[in-house]
Design a protein around this motif. Structure first.
Motif, short mmCIF file in Angstrom:
data_model
loop_
_atom_site.label_atom_id
_atom_site.label_comp_id
_atom_site.label_asym_id
_atom_site.label_seq_id
_atom_site.Cartn_x
_atom_site.Cartn_y
_atom_site.Cartn_z
N THR A 246 -8.38 5.63 4.93
CA THR A 246 -8.24 5.59 7.00
C THR A 246 -6.89 5.80 7.01
O THR A 246 -6.48 6.13 8.04
N PHE A 247 -6.13 6.31 5.77
CA PHE A 247 -5.15 6.74 6.18
C PHE A 247 -4.32 6.73 4.71
O PHE A 247 -3.20 6.51 4.21
N GLY A 248 -5.07 8.26 4.41
CA GLY A 248 -4.29 9.42 3.61
C GLY A 248 -2.85 10.64 3.18
O GLY A 248 -2.39 9.77 4.69
N PRO A 249 -3.23 11.45 3.16
CA PRO A 249 -2.91 12.39 3.59
C PRO A 249 -2.49 12.35 4.96
O PRO A 249 -3.72 12.87 5.85
N TYR A 250 -1.51 13.47 5.39
CA TYR A 250 -0.94 13.79 6.66
C TYR A 250 -2.09 15.41 6.98
O TYR A 250 -1.56 16.17 6.32
N GLN A 251 -2.49 15.18 8.20
CA GLN A 251 -3.47 16.69 7.91
C GLN A 251 -2.61 17.36 9.75
O GLN A 251 -2.56 16.63 10.44
N PRO A 252 -1.95 18.15 9.22
CA PRO A 252 -0.96 18.82 10.95
C PRO A 252 -2.84 18.98 11.61
O PRO A 252 -2.97 19.41 11.43
N GLY A 253 -2.10 18.63 12.27
CA GLY A 253 -3.33 18.80 14.18
C GLY A 253 -3.89 17.93 13.95
O GLY A 253 -5.16 18.14 15.45
N THR A 254 -3.98 17.30 13.57
CA THR A 254 -4.79 15.54 13.39
C THR A 254 -3.84 14.39 15.19
O THR A 254 -4.82 13.82 15.21
N ARG A 255 -2.94 14.91 15.23
CA ARG A 255 -2.48 13.84 15.62
C ARG A 255 -2.14 14.09 17.79
O ARG A 255 -2.28 15.04 18.14
N SER A 256 -3.48 13.26 18.31
CA SER A 256 -3.67 13.16 19.05
C SER A 256 -3.61 11.76 20.32
O SER A 256 -3.81 10.92 20.05
N GLN A 301 7.53 15.79 7.46
CA GLN A 301 6.00 14.54 8.01
C GLN A 301 5.92 14.08 6.82
O GLN A 301 5.88 14.01 5.81
N ILE A 302 4.75 12.56 6.74
CA ILE A 302 4.39 11.59 5.97
C ILE A 302 2.86 11.55 6.18
O ILE A 302 2.50 11.02 7.35
N GLY A 303 2.09 10.30 5.46
CA GLY A 303 1.05 9.93 5.49
C GLY A 303 1.37 8.57 5.49
O GLY A 303 2.03 8.43 5.21
N GLY A 304 0.14 7.96 4.54
CA GLY A 304 -0.42 6.74 4.25
C GLY A 304 0.17 6.41 3.26
O GLY A 304 0.91 6.51 2.02
N THR A 305 0.31 5.09 3.37
CA THR A 305 1.33 4.15 2.07
C THR A 305 0.79 4.18 0.64
O THR A 305 -0.61 4.72 0.79
N THR A 306 1.38 4.40 -0.26
CA THR A 306 0.92 3.98 -1.81
C THR A 306 0.21 1.88 -1.02
O THR A 306 0.86 0.98 -1.42
#
Length: 418
Positions: A246-256, A301-306
């Protein structure tokens, strides 16, 4: 009475914000693209990126300085939230500079923003020990004091602190560490990470079981298992995403942007779009080539936490709220400013979807801090205030909400000039 009138007049005379929702996107992108430091003559504040080498491990921490000379009302330090780069506070910096607070110093916390990443996967929001943030911030504040001295600032120039989200927890940890030796005249902690609504990161329904699995205790147990037990047969588990699905790597183009959805953290479409642009489209290649030789940094850019971050944050927050810890921060006046629709802060209840958000965890923290300060004969150290309808990222909210927050923070600072 004269002091009260001075504060009132200062608030009434405060300028409107430097930018607004109609101009913030274009003007901020143009400002950051120009990348002008204090050596260039400009009508806008200079933007200088600084490097601090941490003495204990050689880590090269970044921070930004906006503005080139001491302000009439003091200087300002900002501790951003998780995932927020220092440059995202350029608009807020311009606002405070226009109000007489300068320079504005903004830290890029370890492993995020403009600071190098700590793991091979640059998307992972990670820290080995939450205390590292506090140690970094301590070095950063010392560098700010040295820079102000180099600028010829008066020793009496007030230094103020404000923050967002995780930056509030770091600021509290710092104040508890230094105690009466604080250089700050006052601190305004906005949407502070006091007690996290962890289920808000998962998108799951607020059912009875989910609220317990994704409670602070649930996260603590999961973190203990993954980092203290399961590492015996999987030594990478503590460095894996705490919630990859649900909150892993950041995927460009996914912010809406979705209007009026609390998960957006702001109701300002323009300010939401600004982060998206800077993460997905801004050209960082020149800065990367000039400033990051041999360092693990591809962009902000950054994704989810460890799992390590999640476990460390819970352990830190519990210690931070302890009575002994609160007793060590009674020397700095604190404004705790929250939005009534701050999804990350309020307490959710299973099956009661029409219940109003409950900010009792924030008001309770203020009450506990005041109890500690009164016991130390320091008066009331904490003031809690809420902005009706505001989401989590108040400094990136719609114009009316931002301006209300700026006025409240400035008024609080001016009431506590030493």
């Amino acid at each position: 009475m004269r002091h009260f009138l001075f504060v009132l007049l200062a608030i009434l005379a405060a300028p409107v914000s430097a930018l607004d929702e109609a101009t913030v996107f274009d003007k901020t992108v143009a400002y950051l693209t120009r990348d002008a430091d204090c050596s260039e003559a400009t009508t806008e504040p200079g933007w200088e990126r600084r490097v601090l080498t941490m003495p204990r491990d050689g880590y090269r921490l970044r921070y930004s300085r906006f503005g080139c000379a001491p302000g009439a009302k003091g200087a300002l330090v900002i501790a951003p939230g998780r995932s927020e780069p220092s440059y995202e506070y350029v608009e807020t910096a311009m606002d405070f500079i226009a109000r007489g607070f300068a320079p504005v110093y903004v830290i890029d916390h370890r492993g995020q923003g403009l600071s190098p990443r700590l793991l091979a996967d640059p998307d992972k929001s990670h820290v080995e020990d939450f205390g590292d943030y506090i140690a970094d911030f301590t070095q950063f504040v010392a560098a700010v004091e040295a820079d102000l001295s180099a600028l010829g600032a008066s020793p009496d120039l007030p230094l103020f602190l404000t923050s967002n989200s995780m930056g509030g927890a770091i600021a509290i940890g710092y104040l508890q560490k230094v105690g009466g030796d604080t250089p700050f005249a006052a601190a305004a902690l906005v949407s502070a990470m006091i007690h996290v609504n962890y289920i808000s990161y998962t998108g799951k329904r607020a059912r009875w079981l989910n609220l317990r699995i994704y409670s602070e205790s649930g996260v603590a147990v999961q973190g203990w298992w993954r980092c203290a037990v399961a590492w015996l047969w999987n030594d990478d588990l503590c460095h894996d995403y705490a919630s990859a699905r649900t909150f892993g790597p950041y995927q460009p183009g996914t912010r809406s942007f979705e209007q009026d959805a609390e998960a957006m953290m702001t109701r300002s479409r323009a300010r939401y779009a600004l982060r998206t642009h800077m993460w997905d489209h801004f050209d960082w290649s020149g800065i990367r080539k000039a400033e990051y030789a041999g360092e693990n940094w591809q962009g902000p850019q950054i994704g989810g936490t460890t799992n390590s971050w999640a476990r460390g944050s819970v352990r830190f927050l519990r210690e931070m709220r302890a009575p002994d810890s609160l007793a060590r921060m009674v020397d700095t006046p604190v404004l705790l400013l929250s939005g009534t629709r701050d999804l990350r802060a309020y307490r959710q209840y299973p099956g009661v979807f029409d219940a109003p958000p409950d900010l009792s965890r924030h008001t309770g923290f203020c009450d506990d801090l005041n109890a500690a300060s009164l016991a130390a004969d320091k008066g009331y150290a904490c003031q809690f205030s809420a902005i009706n309808g505001a989401f989590h990222e108040i400094y990136k909210e719609r114009d009316a909400t931002r301006n209300t927050a700026l006025d409240m923070v400035e008024g609080f600072f001016l009431r506590h000039v030493r």
